[in-house]
Design an enzyme around this catalytic site. Structure first.
Site, PDB file in Angstrom:
ATOM      1  N   ARG A  59      11.368 -26.746   5.859  1.00 43.66           N
ATOM      2  CA  ARG A  59      11.673 -26.482   4.442  1.00 43.66           C
ATOM      3  C   ARG A  59      10.655 -27.126   3.516  1.00 43.66           C
ATOM      4  O   ARG A  59      10.451 -26.681   2.394  1.00 43.66           O
ATOM      5  CB  ARG A  59      13.095 -26.940   4.087  1.00 43.66           C
ATOM      6  CG  ARG A  59      13.484 -26.642   2.625  1.00 43.66           C
ATOM      7  CD  ARG A  59      14.961 -26.849   2.378  1.00 43.66           C
ATOM      8  NE  ARG A  59      15.387 -28.210   2.621  1.00 43.66           N
ATOM      9  CZ  ARG A  59      15.248 -29.225   1.738  1.00 43.66           C
ATOM     10  NH1 ARG A  59      14.674 -29.018   0.558  1.00 43.66           N
ATOM     11  NH2 ARG A  59      15.695 -30.427   2.044  1.00 43.66           N
ATOM     12  N   TYR A 113       5.338  -6.616 -13.584  1.00 41.58           N
ATOM     13  CA  TYR A 113       6.450  -6.175 -12.742  1.00 41.58           C
ATOM     14  C   TYR A 113       7.779  -6.370 -13.485  1.00 41.58           C
ATOM     15  O   TYR A 113       7.965  -7.359 -14.203  1.00 41.58           O
ATOM     16  CB  TYR A 113       6.412  -6.978 -11.449  1.00 41.58           C
ATOM     17  CG  TYR A 113       7.583  -6.771 -10.524  1.00 41.58           C
ATOM     18  CD1 TYR A 113       7.896  -5.511 -10.032  1.00 41.58           C
ATOM     19  CD2 TYR A 113       8.360  -7.858 -10.122  1.00 41.58           C
ATOM     20  CE1 TYR A 113       8.960  -5.335  -9.170  1.00 41.58           C
ATOM     21  CE2 TYR A 113       9.424  -7.686  -9.263  1.00 41.58           C
ATOM     22  CZ  TYR A 113       9.722  -6.418  -8.794  1.00 41.58           C
ATOM     23  OH  TYR A 113      10.781  -6.240  -7.942  1.00 41.58           O
ATOM     24  N   ASP A 185      -1.765 -12.753 -11.715  1.00 39.05           N
ATOM     25  CA  ASP A 185      -1.191 -12.044 -10.572  1.00 39.05           C
ATOM     26  C   ASP A 185      -2.263 -11.102 -10.039  1.00 39.05           C
ATOM     27  O   ASP A 185      -2.657 -10.141 -10.709  1.00 39.05           O
ATOM     28  CB  ASP A 185       0.047 -11.265 -11.008  1.00 39.05           C
ATOM     29  CG  ASP A 185       0.775 -10.600  -9.847  1.00 39.05           C
ATOM     30  OD1 ASP A 185       0.100 -10.172  -8.895  1.00 39.05           O
ATOM     31  OD2 ASP A 185       2.012 -10.489  -9.903  1.00 39.05           O
ATOM     32  N   LYS A 210       3.113  -7.098  -0.413  1.00 35.65           N
ATOM     33  CA  LYS A 210       2.344  -5.889  -0.666  1.00 35.65           C
ATOM     34  C   LYS A 210       1.104  -5.819   0.234  1.00 35.65           C
ATOM     35  O   LYS A 210       1.223  -5.736   1.445  1.00 35.65           O
ATOM     36  CB  LYS A 210       1.996  -5.820  -2.151  1.00 35.65           C
ATOM     37  CG  LYS A 210       3.161  -6.101  -3.094  1.00 35.65           C
ATOM     38  CD  LYS A 210       4.351  -5.188  -2.890  1.00 35.65           C
ATOM     39  CE  LYS A 210       5.385  -5.241  -4.004  1.00 35.65           C
ATOM     40  NZ  LYS A 210       6.025  -6.553  -4.238  1.00 35.65           N
TER      41      LYS A 210
END
Length: 394
Positions: A59, A113, A185, A210
């Protein structure tokens, strides 16, 4: 910044961040472990207190499979360090939360987005972080939107879904003068076509779901930049539980090894499809960086190596007529997401920008008859034939 740009991108995509394990595995194996043991307390403390790199607890990101793919990601973007996340939205959320506080401010430039709109416009205001949204045609207003409380300037380039390009160097300079970080981005361009850190950006974000993943079989995100800027983000990632799973990290590393081959093929096919659409009488407008003119072309030439595998087009039709064209396609799958080996198509009004009010979509040039295409690895002639039959049914 990394100096490994001395080697070619394809070479680095295969070899960066990789090492042989004790068994001689040709690539780093999947370590599906949640925890790792130490020979002594002193050895454990060396890792916990940062004196030595090592593995501790998954984690926290201290897992060899995760650390390996992060080194690969950092190398491809020319960054000092990378953090891998469970999704691109996780990367965005942790970045915004780490670098802004209650009462502080973000500027979001251009189309982004739909989930990012929601995060900035609905979620972050609940913790006192506000955002000023500027359309692409309002980019010149950035200096007046910046305040002494602005901490981040965020944008996509090329943008989703209008494929507008922004001058990373110029915007980064304006943000830096105001004491704000520039976060870009780079999902649509990928490290194959563009490296924002080279042009002045402070941090680069990817939806690794993607192109980096490339096979529509994983969900992940990435953040790349200087180590001091990533350190506070890592704390949010750890405590919000946004860590990428080792299994996903292993799949992501596998996919990145073929990234340049895939993206360069998608670049070429997308350029051919875009050229075809510009000649079709039912298409009123095509958005593709490779077709840019004027100032936009100057930006593309300065910071991009190719136009990418994404394009959008506006039909001379109603939304319903456009949907009928989409429904007639045989090779293009009607699906959200992008960057996979298969070609996808949607109307933005039905997916990424479905929740955006119609008047706001109109201001941003997102027509009801717009289609967004993610070009895969099929033959260009076959994709063009599919579009031709859908646009001109017998």
């Amino acid at each position: 910044m990394s100096d490994t740009f001395a080697q070619g991108l394809s070479t680095r995509s295969v070899h960066a961040g990789e090492s042989r394990d004790a068994e001689g595995a040709i690539h780093p194996p999947l370590y599906a472990h949640s925890t790792f043991a130490f020979a002594s307390t002193a050895d454990l403390l060396d890792v916990v207190e940062g004196r030595k790199p090592g593995n501790l607890y998954t984690r926290y990101g201290l897992n060899p499979t995760i650390r390996s793919v992060e080194a690969k990601l950092a190398d491809l973007e020319g960054g000092e360090q990378a953090l891998a996340f469970s999704s691109g939205m996780a990367a965005e959320a942790a970045t915004f939360l780490a670098h802004t506080r209650t009462g502080e401010h973000i500027v979001c430039l251009g189309d982004v987005y739909g989930g990012t709109f929601e995060l900035l416009g609905a979620n972050l205001p609940q913790v006192g972080i506000t955002t000023t949204f500027l359309r692409a045609d309002e980019a010149a207003r950035l200096p007046e939107a910046l305040t002494d409380r602005t901490r981040i300037v965020f944008f996509e380039t090329p943008s989703n879904p209008t494929l507008e390009v922004f001058d990373i160097a110029a915007l980064s300079e304006k943000a830096r003068a105001a004491g704000a970080l520039t976060v870009v981005d780079n999902t649509f361009a990928t490290p194959v076509n563009q490296n924002p850190l080279q042009h002045g950006a402070d941090l680069v974000i990817h939806s690794a779901t993607k192109y980096l993943g490339g096979h529509s079989d994983l969900t992940a995100g990435a953040l790349i930049g200087r180590a001091d800027l990533l350190a506070p983000v890592a704390m949010w990632r750890k405590n919000l539980g946004q860590m990428i799973a080792p299994e996903t990290a292993s799949l992501l590393a596998r996919s990145i090894r073929s990234l340049p081959v895939r993206v360069r093929a998608q670049n070429a096919t997308a350029a051919a499809v875009a050229s075809f659409l510009t000649t079709h009488p039912r298409i009123s407008r095509v958005h593709y960086p490779g077709l840019a003119t004027g100032t936009a072309k100057q930006i593309v030439d300065a910071q991009m190596r190719a136009g990418g595998g994404m394009l959008s087009a506006v039909l001379d039709a109603t939304a319903e007529q456009t949907a009928a064209v989409v429904d007639r396609l045989r090779l293009f799958a009607i699906a959200p997401s992008l960057g996979g080996v298969e070609s996808l198509i949607t109307q933005p009004i039905t997916t990424t920008h479905h929740g955006l009010p119609s008047d706001e979509r109109a201001k941003r040039g997102i027509a009801d008859s717009m289609i967004r295409l993610s070009i895969g690895l099929e033959d260009a002639d076959d994709l063009i034939a599919d579009l031709a039959q859908a646009l001109d049914p017998a």
